[in-house]
Design an enzyme around this catalytic site. Structure first.
Site, short mmCIF file in Angstrom:
data_model
loop_
_atom_site.label_atom_id
_atom_site.label_comp_id
_atom_site.label_asym_id
_atom_site.label_seq_id
_atom_site.Cartn_x
_atom_site.Cartn_y
_atom_site.Cartn_z
CB THR A 182 16.77 29.60 -54.78
OG1 THR A 182 16.65 31.01 -54.77
CG2 THR A 182 15.79 29.14 -56.02
CE1 TYR A 195 19.67 28.75 -59.38
CE2 TYR A 195 18.42 30.54 -58.37
CZ TYR A 195 19.32 29.54 -58.02
OH TYR A 195 19.81 29.01 -56.88
N1 LIG Z 1 24.71 30.94 -53.20
C1 LIG Z 1 23.48 31.37 -52.84
O1 LIG Z 1 23.32 32.48 -52.51
C2 LIG Z 1 22.39 30.42 -53.08
C3 LIG Z 1 21.10 30.79 -52.92
C4 LIG Z 1 19.95 30.03 -53.22
C5 LIG Z 1 20.16 28.63 -53.32
N2 LIG Z 1 21.49 28.19 -53.74
C6 LIG Z 1 21.71 26.77 -54.12
O2 LIG Z 1 22.65 26.32 -53.37
C7 LIG Z 1 23.40 25.17 -54.19
C8 LIG Z 1 24.97 25.59 -53.86
O3 LIG Z 1 25.14 26.72 -54.34
P1 LIG Z 1 26.80 27.54 -54.08
O4 LIG Z 1 26.33 28.98 -53.69
O5 LIG Z 1 27.48 26.65 -53.11
O6 LIG Z 1 27.21 27.26 -55.49
P2 LIG Z 1 28.74 26.82 -56.10
O7 LIG Z 1 28.79 27.16 -57.44
O8 LIG Z 1 29.73 27.26 -55.27
O9 LIG Z 1 28.41 25.09 -55.85
C9 LIG Z 1 27.91 24.19 -56.62
C10 LIG Z 1 28.65 23.10 -56.73
O10 LIG Z 1 27.93 21.95 -57.66
C11 LIG Z 1 29.07 21.58 -58.58
N3 LIG Z 1 28.20 21.16 -59.80
C12 LIG Z 1 27.67 21.74 -60.45
N4 LIG Z 1 26.93 21.33 -61.39
C13 LIG Z 1 27.25 19.74 -61.06
C14 LIG Z 1 26.91 18.37 -61.55
N5 LIG Z 1 26.34 18.50 -62.63
N6 LIG Z 1 27.53 17.58 -61.02
C15 LIG Z 1 28.30 17.41 -59.77
N7 LIG Z 1 28.86 18.65 -59.60
C16 LIG Z 1 27.90 19.73 -60.04
C17 LIG Z 1 29.99 22.69 -58.78
O11 LIG Z 1 31.34 22.40 -58.99
C18 LIG Z 1 30.10 23.18 -57.32
O12 LIG Z 1 31.14 22.54 -56.57
C19 LIG Z 1 22.89 25.36 -55.44
O13 LIG Z 1 22.07 24.18 -55.92
C20 LIG Z 1 22.13 26.69 -55.68
O14 LIG Z 1 21.42 26.93 -56.54
C21 LIG Z 1 22.35 29.01 -53.45
O1 LIG Z 2 27.43 44.29 -57.37
C1 LIG Z 2 26.24 44.41 -56.84
C2 LIG Z 2 25.54 43.26 -56.14
C3 LIG Z 2 24.26 43.29 -55.93
N1 LIG Z 2 23.71 44.43 -55.50
C4 LIG Z 2 22.16 44.40 -54.90
O2 LIG Z 2 22.67 43.51 -53.74
C5 LIG Z 2 21.35 43.00 -53.49
C6 LIG Z 2 21.56 41.69 -53.11
O3 LIG Z 2 22.17 41.06 -54.45
P1 LIG Z 2 22.77 39.62 -54.74
O4 LIG Z 2 23.13 39.53 -56.25
O5 LIG Z 2 23.66 39.42 -53.70
O6 LIG Z 2 21.68 38.67 -54.19
P2 LIG Z 2 20.18 38.63 -54.79
O7 LIG Z 2 19.23 39.04 -53.92
O8 LIG Z 2 20.09 39.18 -56.41
O9 LIG Z 2 20.21 36.90 -55.12
C7 LIG Z 2 19.64 35.94 -54.20
O10 LIG Z 2 18.46 35.51 -54.76
C8 LIG Z 2 18.45 35.14 -56.08
C9 LIG Z 2 17.26 34.92 -56.73
O11 LIG Z 2 16.20 36.08 -56.42
C10 LIG Z 2 19.15 33.97 -56.11
O12 LIG Z 2 18.75 32.71 -55.53
C11 LIG Z 2 20.80 34.26 -55.54
O13 LIG Z 2 21.36 33.22 -55.60
C12 LIG Z 2 20.54 34.74 -54.22
O14 LIG Z 2 21.83 35.02 -53.53
C13 LIG Z 2 20.32 43.46 -54.57
O15 LIG Z 2 19.43 44.45 -54.40
C14 LIG Z 2 21.39 43.74 -55.87
O16 LIG Z 2 20.76 44.54 -56.65
C15 LIG Z 2 24.33 45.49 -55.98
O17 LIG Z 2 23.96 46.66 -55.54
N2 LIG Z 2 25.73 45.66 -56.43
#
Ligand SMILES: NC(=O)c1ccc[n+]([C@@H]2O[C@H](COP(=O)([O-])OP(=O)(O)OC[C@H]3O[C@@H](n4cnc5c(N)ncnc54)[C@H](O)[C@@H]3O)[C@@H](O)[C@H]2O)c1
Ligand SMILES: O=c1ccn([C@@H]2O[C@H](COP(=O)(O)OP(=O)(O)O[C@H]3O[C@H](CO)[C@H](O)[C@H](O)[C@H]3O)[C@@H](O)[C@H]2O)c(=O)[nH]1
Length: 332
Positions: free
Chosen positions: A121, A145
């Site tokens: 991330t 995180y």
């Molecule tokens: N969504 C984002 O913006 C974002 C940004 C940066 C990194 N990531 C990373 O991407 C990955 C996926 O994120 P996502 O948005 O799809 O989240 P999500 O919560 O939709 O998916 C995570 C999945 O992992 C499963 N899980 C959690 N813990 C587990 C465990 N111990 N064993 C087996 N399964 C488990 C959950 O049931 C879920 O299906 C994560 O590792 C997250 O840190 C996401």
């Molecule tokens: O209800 C909301 C939600 C978000 N925001 C703003 O929208 C922007 C994006 O926010 P998000 O929560 O969508 O995303 P982040 O940039 O905070 O998060 C991203 O970066 C994080 C680490 O910095 C994590 O990795 C996270 O999963 C990833 O989506 C930020 O300025 C936040 O303040 C709002 O104004 N209102």
């Protein structure tokens, strides 16, 4: 069926993992999903993809799954992802993101799994002082995180050096959007991401959108983020597998488009897609939000040959909104 070894997708019942399963199968790979369904849903896994219900922290289950399915590559999406929750429950985050990743990496080394693709991330950078953020920028995460994820990158680097595991850690910027064919999308019951929240408001699932701060030093005072379409991100994972299969270098790779949008620009795009105004309330800044976060993408483009297909805010928002409408129609 292809000659590729099977890819184990941990967290494949979640948002990004489900899109990776689609991209893998379209590219001719066999996938098997392991998920504990803590946030994911069984219905997100296609019927013809084997599903193992359990945790990546369970060494016996891992050993059995890796052996039984002939796994050659692991894509590790499973984890806990809510930044403020990680501040309140740091030990739960270190357990699920760091300890359970340790168990998985150890099982992979034991079983002779060759390749490991990790969901990292942009949070590993903390509050970077230079934009766009390059992979060699300092990694100074500001929350548990980000630290829990950075430690997994370190474990991978060290396991690669000692045991020959090949790895790519993809540092995602702001993941958004949904499968353009409507097969997958973000289901999270408690949404925290901006585009998901704005789409929920557009379909009437919430009354208003809170805008966290309009006094940042940016072009309209709201934070700038590099929003990347989830299907492009899934393609980047397939590109990473191919890169490692071809003997390419291990490494960390930013996953972003290299340009950003402000919160207001995102909300405008949602209003355009929805064809109606949102109710937006400006509130104070959210703790820990950097003013701007934009990826340098040269490395991933050069090394993995990544070619984004959906680098367009309106496409991201349109697919996210279409998915939200499906969810609303399905759940009433
Ligand atoms: N969504 C984002 O913006 C974002 C940004 C940066 C990194 N990531 C990373 O991407 C990955 C996926 O994120 P996502 O948005 O799809 O989240 P999500 O919560 O939709 O998916 C995570 C999945 O992992 C499963 N899980 C959690 N813990 C587990 C465990 N111990 N064993 C087996 N399964 C488990 C959950 O049931 C879920 O299906 C994560 O590792 C997250 O840190 C996401
Ligand atoms: O209800 C909301 C939600 C978000 N925001 C703003 O929208 C922007 C994006 O926010 P998000 O929560 O969508 O995303 P982040 O940039 O905070 O998060 C991203 O970066 C994080 C680490 O910095 C994590 O990795 C996270 O999963 C990833 O989506 C930020 O300025 C936040 O303040 C709002 O104004 N209102």
């Amino acid at each position: 069926m292809s000659g590729h070894a099977t890819v184990l997708v941990t967290g494949g019942a979640g948002y990004i993992g489900a899109h990776a399963v689609l991209a893998l199968t379209e590219a001719g790979y066999r996938a098997v999903v392991l998920d504990d369904l803590s946030t994911g849903e069984r219905a997100a896994v296609p019927d013809d993809v084997p599903f193992v219900h359990g945790s990546v922290g369970d060494p016996d289950l891992l050993a059995d799954t890796l052996e039984r399915h002939g796994v050659g590559t692991v894509m590790h999406f499973a984890g806990s992802i809510v930044v403020p929750e990680s501040v309140e429950q740091p030990l739960a985050y270190y357990r699920n993101n760091t300890l359970n990743s340790h168990a998985l990496i150890e099982a992979c080394v034991r079983a002779g799994v060759e390749r490991f693709i990790f969901s990292s991330t942009a949070a590993v950078y903390g509050v970077p002082d230079r934009m766009p953020v390059r992979e060699d920028s300092p990694t100074e995460p500001i929350n548990p995180y980000g630290r829990s994820k950075l430690m997994t990158e370190w474990m991978l680097r060290d396991a690669a050096a000692a045991h020959g595991l090949r790895f790519a850690a993809l540092r995602y910027f702001n993941v958004a959007g949904a499968d353009p064919k409507g097969r997958a999308g973000q289901r999270s019951k408690v949404a925290t991401h901006l585009i998901k929240i704005a789409c929920e408001a557009a379909v009437g699932r919430r009354g208003e959108v809170m805008l966290f701060g309009d006094d940042y030093p940016t072009r309209d005072g709201t934070c700038v983020r590099d929003y990347v379409h989830v299907s492009d991100l899934a393609d980047a994972h397939v590109a990473a597998v191919r890169h490692l299969e071809a003997g390419g270098e291990n490494g960390v790779f930013n996953c972003g488009y290299g340009h950003g949008y402000t919160v207001r620009e995102v909300l405008d795009a949602v209003e355009r897609a929805a064809g109606k105004p949102l109710s937006v309330r400006v509130v104070g800044r959210r703790a820990g939000d950097p003013p701007e976060l934009v990826a340098a993408k040269d490395r991933i483009v050069a090394a993995l040959g990544w070619q984004p297909r959906h680098d367009d805010l309106d496409t991201i928002v349109r697919t996210a909104l279409a998915w939200e409408r499906r969810l609303a129609a399905a759940t009433g």
